[in-house]
Design a protein around this motif. Structure first.
Motif, PDB file in Angstrom:
ATOM      1  N   THR A  10       0.777  -1.278   0.035  1.00  0.00           N
ATOM      2  CA  THR A  10       0.149  -0.078   0.160  1.00  0.00           C
ATOM      3  C   THR A  10       1.167   1.092  -0.037  1.00  0.00           C
ATOM      4  O   THR A  10       2.016   0.998   0.714  1.00  0.00           O
ATOM      5  N   GLU A  39      -8.445  -0.546 -11.537  1.00  0.00           N
ATOM      6  CA  GLU A  39      -9.648   0.193 -10.727  1.00  0.00           C
ATOM      7  C   GLU A  39     -10.334  -0.918 -10.357  1.00  0.00           C
ATOM      8  O   GLU A  39     -10.743  -1.764 -10.680  1.00  0.00           O
ATOM      9  N   LEU A  40     -11.196  -0.483  -9.170  1.00  0.00           N
ATOM     10  CA  LEU A  40     -11.924  -1.263  -8.237  1.00  0.00           C
ATOM     11  C   LEU A  40     -13.109  -1.821  -9.177  1.00  0.00           C
ATOM     12  O   LEU A  40     -13.726  -0.937  -9.772  1.00  0.00           O
ATOM     13  N   SER A  85      -5.277   6.712  -8.412  1.00  0.00           N
ATOM     14  CA  SER A  85      -5.570   6.028  -7.302  1.00  0.00           C
ATOM     15  C   SER A  85      -6.351   4.748  -8.010  1.00  0.00           C
ATOM     16  O   SER A  85      -7.161   4.805  -8.608  1.00  0.00           O
ATOM     17  N   VAL A  87      -5.166   0.034  -7.973  1.00  0.00           N
ATOM     18  CA  VAL A  87      -4.107  -1.075  -7.641  1.00  0.00           C
ATOM     19  C   VAL A  87      -3.160  -1.379  -8.872  1.00  0.00           C
ATOM     20  O   VAL A  87      -3.630  -1.389 -10.051  1.00  0.00           O
ATOM     21  N   THR A 105       0.203  -3.366  -5.726  1.00  0.00           N
ATOM     22  CA  THR A 105       0.214  -1.993  -4.909  1.00  0.00           C
ATOM     23  C   THR A 105      -0.930  -1.361  -4.829  1.00  0.00           C
ATOM     24  O   THR A 105      -1.424  -0.776  -5.909  1.00  0.00           O
ATOM     25  N   SER A 106      -1.466  -1.003  -3.821  1.00  0.00           N
ATOM     26  CA  SER A 106      -2.784  -0.120  -3.634  1.00  0.00           C
ATOM     27  C   SER A 106      -2.183   1.100  -3.460  1.00  0.00           C
ATOM     28  O   SER A 106      -1.786   1.575  -2.419  1.00  0.00           O
ATOM     29  N   THR A 108      -2.981   5.130  -3.238  1.00  0.00           N
ATOM     30  CA  THR A 108      -4.004   6.047  -2.762  1.00  0.00           C
ATOM     31  C   THR A 108      -3.448   7.547  -2.830  1.00  0.00           C
ATOM     32  O   THR A 108      -2.364   7.876  -2.421  1.00  0.00           O
TER      33      THR A 108
END
Lengths: 111, 115
Positions: A10, A39-40, A85, A87, A105-106, A108
């Motif tokens: 992270t 992305e999510l 932002s 992963v 790796t996330s 933000t």
């Protein structure tokens, strides 16, 4: 087989700062190293890649460096923006028919 | 958007059941690879199909099987589903005679939940 390790898992940065993600690989025969942004809830999307015959490649705010001797490669994002932002996954391949991915790796980016 | 389409997008199955996932490759691509992405992990290679034949397989048991059709679309079949099979299944198409350095184009994936 190949083993790809990715760090950090992270990462939080302030908007405008730089972000660096590092990966190592074990198989010296690997010769192609793509980076994916996911992305999510969405598919992994290729953002940049590098082949083993070059040491660095840039595309606007994104760059990738490769050190074949040390068997590591890194993703550099400059002037980060909130839309960065996501992963990020590194991968190694080129010697066969599959990619070996890191664990992600996330990232933000804090406005 | 992507050219690689997967169906269905979401699926819920019961342990022990069988499931078939489908993938249509991007136009001009002749190779299809399947990956399993568990939550919080990177994609893991299941297998690849090139010219309708399996062209490499990762560390997955035989209950994971596949097909590629003459139009290069592909299916992933999983028998005797287990709870650990719950994951995002990604299909990627490429054009490179089965090599991995021609840059994959991933589909949006199928989210499989086994209960």
């Amino acid at each position: 087989g190949e083993n790809v390790e990715q760090h950090p898992s992270t990462l939080s940065v302030q908007e405008g700062d730089s972000a660096v993600i590092k990966c190592t690989y074990s198989d010296s025969a690997s010769n192609y190293f793509p980076w994916y942004k996911q992305e999510l809830g969405k598919r992994p999307q290729l953002i940049i890649d590098i082949r083993s015959n070059v040491g660095e490649k840039k595309d606007q705010r994104i760059a990738v460096t490769l050190n074949k001797t040390a068997k590591h490669f890194s993703l550099h994002i400059t002037e980060t923006q909130p839309e960065d932002s996501a992963v990020y996954f590194c991968a190694a391949g080129g010697t066969g028919n599959q990619f070996y991915f890191g664990t992600g790796t996330s990232l933000t980016v804090i406005p | 958007e992507t050219g690689v389409t997967q169906s269905p997008t979401h699926l819920i199955k019961t342990r022990g059941q069988q499931v078939t996932l489908r993938c249509s490759s991007q136009s001009g691509h002749n190779t299809v690879s399947w990956y399993q992405q568990a939550l919080g992990q990177g994609p893991q290679f299941i297998f690849q199909y090139y010219r309708e034949e399996e062209n490499g397989r990762g560390n997955f048991p035989p209950r994971f099987s596949g097909l590629q059709f003459p139009n290069y679309s592909s299916e992933l079949n999983v028998n005797a589903l287990e709870l650990d099979d719950s994951a995002l299944y990604l299909c990627a198409s490429s054009f490179g005679q089965g090599r991995s350095d021609y840059g994959y184009t991933f589909g949006s994936g199928t989210r499989l939940t086994v209960v």
